[in-house]
Motif scaffolding. Sequence first.
Motif, PDB file in Angstrom:
ATOM      1  N   MET A 282      28.656  12.504 -22.848  1.00  0.00           N
ATOM      2  CA  MET A 282      27.333  12.300 -22.242  1.00  0.00           C
ATOM      3  C   MET A 282      27.462  11.735 -20.833  1.00  0.00           C
ATOM      4  SD  MET A 282      23.981  10.283 -23.677  1.00  0.00           S
ATOM      5  CE  MET A 282      23.670  11.590 -24.872  1.00  0.00           C
ATOM      6  N   ALA A 283      28.394  10.783 -20.632  1.00  0.00           N
ATOM      7  CA  ALA A 283      28.571  10.216 -19.293  1.00  0.00           C
ATOM      8  C   ALA A 283      29.001  11.307 -18.305  1.00  0.00           C
ATOM      9  CB  ALA A 283      29.596   9.092 -19.336  1.00  0.00           C
ATOM     10  N   TYR A 284      29.868  12.182 -18.736  1.00  0.00           N
ATOM     11  CA  TYR A 284      30.324  13.263 -17.866  1.00  0.00           C
ATOM     12  C   TYR A 284      29.150  14.171 -17.488  1.00  0.00           C
ATOM     13  CZ  TYR A 284      33.086  17.161 -16.113  1.00  0.00           C
ATOM     14  OH  TYR A 284      33.613  18.157 -15.317  1.00  0.00           O
ATOM     15  N   GLU A 285      28.303  14.485 -18.458  1.00  0.00           N
ATOM     16  CA  GLU A 285      27.144  15.336 -18.182  1.00  0.00           C
ATOM     17  C   GLU A 285      26.185  14.665 -17.199  1.00  0.00           C
ATOM     18  OE1 GLU A 285      25.569  15.948 -22.035  1.00  0.00           O
ATOM     19  OE2 GLU A 285      27.074  17.429 -22.660  1.00  0.00           O
ATOM     20  N   VAL A 286      25.974  13.343 -17.378  1.00  0.00           N
ATOM     21  CA  VAL A 286      25.067  12.615 -16.484  1.00  0.00           C
ATOM     22  C   VAL A 286      25.656  12.562 -15.073  1.00  0.00           C
ATOM     23  CG1 VAL A 286      23.976  10.382 -16.014  1.00  0.00           C
ATOM     24  CG2 VAL A 286      24.058  11.261 -18.351  1.00  0.00           C
ATOM     25  N   ALA A 287      26.959  12.308 -14.964  1.00  0.00           N
ATOM     26  CA  ALA A 287      27.596  12.253 -13.649  1.00  0.00           C
ATOM     27  C   ALA A 287      27.460  13.599 -12.929  1.00  0.00           C
ATOM     28  CB  ALA A 287      29.072  11.880 -13.782  1.00  0.00           C
ATOM     29  N   THR A 288      27.640  14.677 -13.649  1.00  0.00           N
ATOM     30  CA  THR A 288      27.507  16.005 -13.059  1.00  0.00           C
ATOM     31  C   THR A 288      26.081  16.242 -12.575  1.00  0.00           C
ATOM     32  OG1 THR A 288      29.252  16.836 -14.529  1.00  0.00           O
ATOM     33  CG2 THR A 288      27.800  18.467 -13.485  1.00  0.00           C
ATOM     34  N   ALA A 289      25.117  15.870 -13.415  1.00  0.00           N
ATOM     35  CA  ALA A 289      23.711  16.066 -13.043  1.00  0.00           C
ATOM     36  C   ALA A 289      23.331  15.190 -11.854  1.00  0.00           C
ATOM     37  CB  ALA A 289      22.820  15.760 -14.246  1.00  0.00           C
ATOM     38  N   ARG A 290      23.784  13.923 -11.866  1.00  0.00           N
ATOM     39  CA  ARG A 290      23.442  13.035 -10.757  1.00  0.00           C
ATOM     40  C   ARG A 290      24.071  13.535  -9.452  1.00  0.00           C
ATOM     41  NH1 ARG A 290      23.415   6.729 -13.140  1.00  0.00           N
ATOM     42  NH2 ARG A 290      21.134   6.697 -13.348  1.00  0.00           N
ATOM     43  N   ALA A 291      25.285  14.046  -9.518  1.00  0.00           N
ATOM     44  CA  ALA A 291      25.905  14.588  -8.312  1.00  0.00           C
ATOM     45  C   ALA A 291      25.089  15.753  -7.770  1.00  0.00           C
ATOM     46  CB  ALA A 291      27.331  15.029  -8.614  1.00  0.00           C
ATOM     47  N   ARG A 292      24.553  16.567  -8.670  1.00  0.00           N
ATOM     48  CA  ARG A 292      23.757  17.728  -8.255  1.00  0.00           C
ATOM     49  C   ARG A 292      22.409  17.285  -7.676  1.00  0.00           C
ATOM     50  NH1 ARG A 292      23.503  19.775 -12.799  1.00  0.00           N
ATOM     51  NH2 ARG A 292      21.357  19.277 -13.400  1.00  0.00           N
ATOM     52  N   VAL A 293      21.789  16.288  -8.285  1.00  0.00           N
ATOM     53  CA  VAL A 293      20.438  15.874  -7.888  1.00  0.00           C
ATOM     54  C   VAL A 293      20.463  14.868  -6.741  1.00  0.00           C
ATOM     55  CG1 VAL A 293      18.341  14.701  -8.678  1.00  0.00           C
ATOM     56  CG2 VAL A 293      19.517  16.328 -10.185  1.00  0.00           C
TER      57      VAL A 293
ATOM     58  N   ALA B 159      28.120  11.146  -3.558  1.00  0.00           N
ATOM     59  CA  ALA B 159      28.443   9.796  -3.086  1.00  0.00           C
ATOM     60  C   ALA B 159      27.317   8.808  -3.351  1.00  0.00           C
ATOM     61  CB  ALA B 159      28.763   9.820  -1.598  1.00  0.00           C
ATOM     62  N   HIS B 160      26.274   9.229  -4.039  1.00  0.00           N
ATOM     63  CA  HIS B 160      25.168   8.309  -4.309  1.00  0.00           C
ATOM     64  C   HIS B 160      25.638   7.201  -5.268  1.00  0.00           C
ATOM     65  CE1 HIS B 160      21.318   6.771  -5.701  1.00  0.00           C
ATOM     66  NE2 HIS B 160      20.778   7.355  -4.646  1.00  0.00           N
ATOM     67  N   PRO B 161      25.205   5.946  -5.062  1.00  0.00           N
ATOM     68  CA  PRO B 161      25.646   4.855  -5.950  1.00  0.00           C
ATOM     69  C   PRO B 161      25.418   5.120  -7.425  1.00  0.00           C
ATOM     70  CG  PRO B 161      24.607   3.938  -4.018  1.00  0.00           C
ATOM     71  CD  PRO B 161      24.423   5.421  -3.918  1.00  0.00           C
ATOM     72  N   ASP B 162      24.282   5.753  -7.785  1.00  0.00           N
ATOM     73  CA  ASP B 162      24.042   6.031  -9.201  1.00  0.00           C
ATOM     74  C   ASP B 162      25.059   7.024  -9.758  1.00  0.00           C
ATOM     75  OD1 ASP B 162      21.935   4.346  -9.013  1.00  0.00           O
ATOM     76  OD2 ASP B 162      20.446   5.731  -9.812  1.00  0.00           O
ATOM     77  N   THR B 163      25.399   8.033  -8.947  1.00  0.00           N
ATOM     78  CA  THR B 163      26.422   8.989  -9.380  1.00  0.00           C
ATOM     79  C   THR B 163      27.752   8.275  -9.605  1.00  0.00           C
ATOM     80  OG1 THR B 163      25.332  10.708  -8.055  1.00  0.00           O
ATOM     81  CG2 THR B 163      27.581  11.148  -8.774  1.00  0.00           C
ATOM     82  N   LEU B 164      28.094   7.381  -8.687  1.00  0.00           N
ATOM     83  CA  LEU B 164      29.375   6.680  -8.780  1.00  0.00           C
ATOM     84  C   LEU B 164      29.397   5.717  -9.960  1.00  0.00           C
ATOM     85  CD1 LEU B 164      30.009   6.030  -4.984  1.00  0.00           C
ATOM     86  CD2 LEU B 164      30.950   7.834  -6.437  1.00  0.00           C
ATOM     87  N   VAL B 165      28.266   5.107 -10.280  1.00  0.00           N
ATOM     88  CA  VAL B 165      28.204   4.241 -11.454  1.00  0.00           C
ATOM     89  C   VAL B 165      28.516   5.026 -12.723  1.00  0.00           C
ATOM     90  CG1 VAL B 165      26.600   2.972 -12.943  1.00  0.00           C
ATOM     91  CG2 VAL B 165      26.700   2.456 -10.530  1.00  0.00           C
ATOM     92  N   THR B 166      27.943   6.223 -12.826  1.00  0.00           N
ATOM     93  CA  THR B 166      28.188   7.022 -14.022  1.00  0.00           C
ATOM     94  C   THR B 166      29.624   7.543 -14.044  1.00  0.00           C
ATOM     95  OG1 THR B 166      25.857   7.681 -13.996  1.00  0.00           O
ATOM     96  CG2 THR B 166      27.312   8.906 -15.432  1.00  0.00           C
ATOM     97  N   ARG B 167      30.166   7.892 -12.895  1.00  0.00           N
ATOM     98  CA  ARG B 167      31.566   8.312 -12.865  1.00  0.00           C
ATOM     99  C   ARG B 167      32.483   7.148 -13.265  1.00  0.00           C
ATOM    100  NH1 ARG B 167      34.079  11.282  -8.234  1.00  0.00           N
ATOM    101  NH2 ARG B 167      35.399  11.916  -9.971  1.00  0.00           N
TER     102      ARG B 167
END
Length: 750
Positions: free
Chosen positions: A524-535, A539-547
């Motif tokens: 699930m974390a991987y899926e969220v990181a992928t989605a956050r990177a797309r949206v 380099a967004h802080p939220d994307t990096l938190v999930t990564r």
Amino acid sequence: MADTRLIQGRYRLLDQIGRGGMGEVWRAHDESLGRKVAVKCLKPVGPQHDPSFTGVLRERFRREARVAAALQHRGVTVVHDFGEHDGVLYLVMELLDGRNLSQLLEDNKAHPLDVPDVVDIAEQVAWALAYTHEQGIVHRDLKPANIMRLADGTVKICDFGIARLGHDIGFTSQLTGTGIAMGTPHYMSPEQIGGVEVDHRSDLYSLGCVLYEIATGVPPFDLDDAWAVLVGHRDTPPEPPRSLRPELPAFFDRVVLDLLAKTPEERPADARELAHRLTAGRASGPAAVSALAAVLPPAVRPGQPATRAPRLPSWTRGMTTGHKASGSWALPQTPPDHSAGLTGEWTTGVALPAAVVPAARRPERPTPPPEMLAVLNSRHNAGLSLGRLGRWNEAGEVHRAVAAEREHALGPDHPDTLASHYEVGFTLSRTGRAADALREFGRVAEGRERTMGPDHPETLAARQEMAYVLGQLGRHFEAHQVYAAVLASRERTMGTDHPDTLRCRHNLAFNLSRLGRLEDSYRMAYEVATARARVLGAAHPDTLVTRYEVAYALGQLGRWTEALQTYREVAHARAQALGPDHPDTLAARYEVGISLGRLGRSAEALELYRALVEDRTRVQGPLDPETLRARHGLGVNLGRLARWEEALAEARDVCAIRERVLGPDHPDTLVSRREVAVGLGWLGRWSDALTVYRQVAEARERVLGADHPDALASRNDEAHCLEQLGRGAEAVELYRRVAALRQQRGVRSD
């Protein structure tokens, strides 16, 4: 002095009303003239001080008397008399009926003063300084404690104890050459800090610092370390006062920034010019300043920060930064900003169908005046600002007060009232009161469901925070159920890629890891990181938190090579976006070191930790818990390289500091103490190791309980140590006791 009670047969001391670095101030009676006066006495100097030190203090005191006695102005404290009695120097002054500005701020719970009062104080002090500067006198220690506001509103400058006559350079040099501090760090001008010649414009800078504090609630460079404060005065441009308190007049904001110019030449030419600017500013906008006094209550003022938060890119504002999955370190989450919809209307930025709020259930209340709603809105936003700056206790006080007033004026289920209660819950969860926060969020969720509906974004936000505090309480299964329900609703009403949906999925992934469902958590974390990177962008802080969460899950699964690569990518991206010294960047570097150690690459880990310790010490100080955690990692890797003498020395040093800073029973202290025992064991000192292992086990049993996994692990360490000492029977008995406690714990869990 206090024992004689009578000075020179004239001044009878009654009671002490103040104490400072140089002396004591007493309320006294002038028996010759029959009037009350204030008497300042040089603090008695003990034999531990050498004669030169004593001489400097006495000379400075006489200097204060001569300087102050020469001043005759309504804005300066009147000096009646001075002399020496029984070896004690004294100064007789008018007895003032009022409070100094420092006391006024304290009375106001560190909130800034009313805007009209601030401007009035500024103008009065400016005229008083204009007079003293024209007499050739520079105060050199202007600060809130040295400015009095009397009961009738008159403002007076006090304590010219380190003032100096501008023409008498030699005397001043003699005094300052002793090494006695001249000035107070929060109010010192850059030229004072640099030790160069100062003139009247140094006082103007100090006045700028004072005005900044009474207008915003904090000095311009509000830092814990005195050296950092001095560097701020010297090198850092101050935040405009209006950025902290928007209702300040524009002319006042400009005046304060001009006073805080780094070089004297950039400041107003003199105090008289400053006074004229303030007088003109008040005359140009008296209605606005007076209106403010009518609507802003004195108890709470918006926008007063205690510390300067690290500056982030503008696009990071309002975004959550999540938390570290291990539970040992956390990044604060930013609360949703409700300010846009807090107007007192039954609106929250989303139109509500009539069916959601039936007319029969709408409260029949008189409409509050717009001025009241504006004040409450402003105070609510002030609470949000305090929270963003990490001042959660103060933010909680503000939100509780606003919630009570909104409930009375608007009703318990009004969206604004519920928004205030939501923020109360948020402050409770951030100050360790998870059970209280759960009750508050539950109340908000129920109220919002009644008035807005179960799928409204505000209702879902309250329920999501309920899940978060359930996790704080260790109730991860219940948290999972709430997260899953909220996620389903968010996906249905907002879509799968909405930032709020992704935030909920991130939290659900974290909670899955706490339930031991590591594969599900990783996926699930991987899926969220992928989605956050797309949206949001890679380099967004939220994307990096999930990564970061992905990397943690990989490590839990034993996939350390992938974890290392991911942590490194996060650390690099955070350094680019947030800066190399940002706490999030340093945290990712720490995890890189953990991964290197797990992969047996201890030499690389050791070098990484050495650099990290240096950076953490520079940025956060040698006693910061994160600095000590990096030092602990350094010691562990010294041990892995079989450098046990060095590892033991490092573990002992870190343990001693943690015991002093965190306490003897703090989990980090006990981890360090165990590391000491490990080092002793590897060096063959098993008797010493046994003593330390037992200390750790007893502390963990006392704090956590005998059947806690950490306490049981410590008893296993003790049993292993007994084996090494050839005490096999005792070791077997201890192993059996640990097994029994584990079995009992397992039965209770089932």
